[in-house]
Write a protein that holds these residues in place. Structure first.
Motif, short mmCIF file in Angstrom:
data_model
loop_
_atom_site.label_atom_id
_atom_site.label_comp_id
_atom_site.label_asym_id
_atom_site.label_seq_id
_atom_site.Cartn_x
_atom_site.Cartn_y
_atom_site.Cartn_z
N PHE A 74 0.79 -1.23 0.00
CA PHE A 74 0.00 0.00 0.00
C PHE A 74 0.82 1.28 0.00
CE2 PHE A 74 0.16 -1.74 4.41
CZ PHE A 74 1.00 -0.79 4.98
N ARG A 78 -0.21 5.65 -0.73
CA ARG A 78 -0.45 6.47 0.46
C ARG A 78 0.31 7.79 0.35
NH1 ARG A 78 -2.39 4.42 5.19
NH2 ARG A 78 -2.46 6.64 5.62
N ASP A 96 2.12 3.90 10.51
CA ASP A 96 0.91 3.07 10.53
C ASP A 96 -0.27 3.85 11.11
OD1 ASP A 96 0.45 1.88 13.62
OD2 ASP A 96 2.51 2.50 13.17
N THR A 100 -3.84 1.39 7.45
CA THR A 100 -2.79 0.40 7.17
C THR A 100 -2.99 -0.86 7.99
OG1 THR A 100 -1.18 1.19 8.83
CG2 THR A 100 -1.16 2.26 6.67
N TYR A 104 -2.39 -4.66 7.28
CA TYR A 104 -1.05 -5.02 7.76
C TYR A 104 -1.02 -4.68 9.25
CZ TYR A 104 4.16 -4.78 7.73
OH TYR A 104 5.51 -4.96 7.95
#
Length: 291
Positions: A74, A78, A96, A100, A104
């Motif tokens: 990703f 982002r 994060d 996310t 993940y």
């Protein structure tokens, strides 16, 4: 801030906040070395994180639970925060968050730095485990270079010349997943002759390259020397069927083996970063010209 352009001696580079992506790389003569996106492929130089390639079923498995994860991860989609910016260097950061973690489920910080030296671009990836458990991750670079570098040259005029002989077999993909059987290398000694047919079966993957640098050039005109540190694999790719770019991709990680159904942390090629620890990987691109 959408983008910045860095300036150095004989080189300039433009980076955008979306994906922390390099979108232009020029020499003092104004020659553009980087693919400028287009119908054949809409990206320039995406960052591959936290996976390289595809996972089987596009699912990341952790402790028996599956999380959706698209090819290459990703990070390339982002928006990064600008952490530092100067005339010839910048750093962007992704941390994060709830979005996310839905894909993940780990705490991390990814910092990407760009810096210019005379005719050279240096790129740094720094992954920090900000959580309290081991962080499994892969990361890769995916710069797309114009192929040919000069429009009047043929694609077949170009070659890759590695620093060392590369006799080891290569790996190939099927439907984005790693085939189990290695194949004979198309590299003769240190030299890989380039042609569109080379990519009929997708990327050429060196899963144990002897070299840590390669030169991309024809007999005359612009040339690129690319070197890397901390990466274990190298992908070479252009779009099957023909496209005006060539990607030279240092990776730490690979697509899932076609028969792999295990936990992400056990997937071949994944780095395991202890809580509070960092992993730093770098690559450099030097612009030059063949006489």
């Amino acid at each position: 801030m959408e983008q910045v352009t860095l300036h150095g001696d004989g080189i300039s580079a433009t980076i955008v906040g979306q994906g922390a992506e390099l979108v232009s790389l020029r020499d003092a003569d104004g020659t553009e070395f980087l693919w400028q996106a287009g119908p054949a492929w809409r990206r320039h130089s995406p960052v591959l994180f936290p996976i390289v390639g595809r996972l089987k079923g596009d699912q990341l498995r952790r402790r028996g639970q599956n999380y959706p994860m698209t090819q290459h991860g990703f990070a390339r989609d982002r928006r990064f925060a600008w952490a530092k910016q100067g005339p010839s260097s910048c750093t962007l950061v992704l941390t994060d968050d709830a979005e996310t973690r839905a894909h993940y489920p780990f705490a991390f910080q990814l910092a990407i730095g760009y810096s210019l030296a005379p005719r050279q671009l240096g790129v740094t990836f720094e992954i920090t485990n900000t959580g309290d458990e081991v962080l499994p991750a892969s990361i890769g670079a995916h710069p797309a270079l114009n192929w040919p570098l000069l429009p009047e040259r043929s694609k077949e005029a170009y070659r890759l010349t590695f620093a060392d002989n590369e006799p080891a077999p290569i790996r190939r993909l099927k439907d984005g997943l790693l085939l189990p059987t290695p194949q004979p290398t198309p590299i003769e000694g240190k030299t890989l002759a380039l042609s569109e047919r080379l990519f009929d079966d997708d990327a050429v993957i060196l899963d144990r390259p002897a070299s840590a640098s390669v030169r991309y050039a024809a007999e005359r005109g612009p040339a690129i020397e690319m070197s890397w540190q901390g990466f274990n694999e190298l992908g070479i790719w252009s779009k099957p069927g023909g496209a005006p770019f060539l990607c030279i991709e240092p990776w730490h990680g690979l697509a899932s083996p076609i028969d792999f159904d295990g936990e992400f942390a056990d997937k071949p090629g994944v780095m395991l970063i202890e809580p509070g620890a960092k992993r730093r990987l770098t690559y450099e691109i030097v612009l030059s010209r063949e006489p």
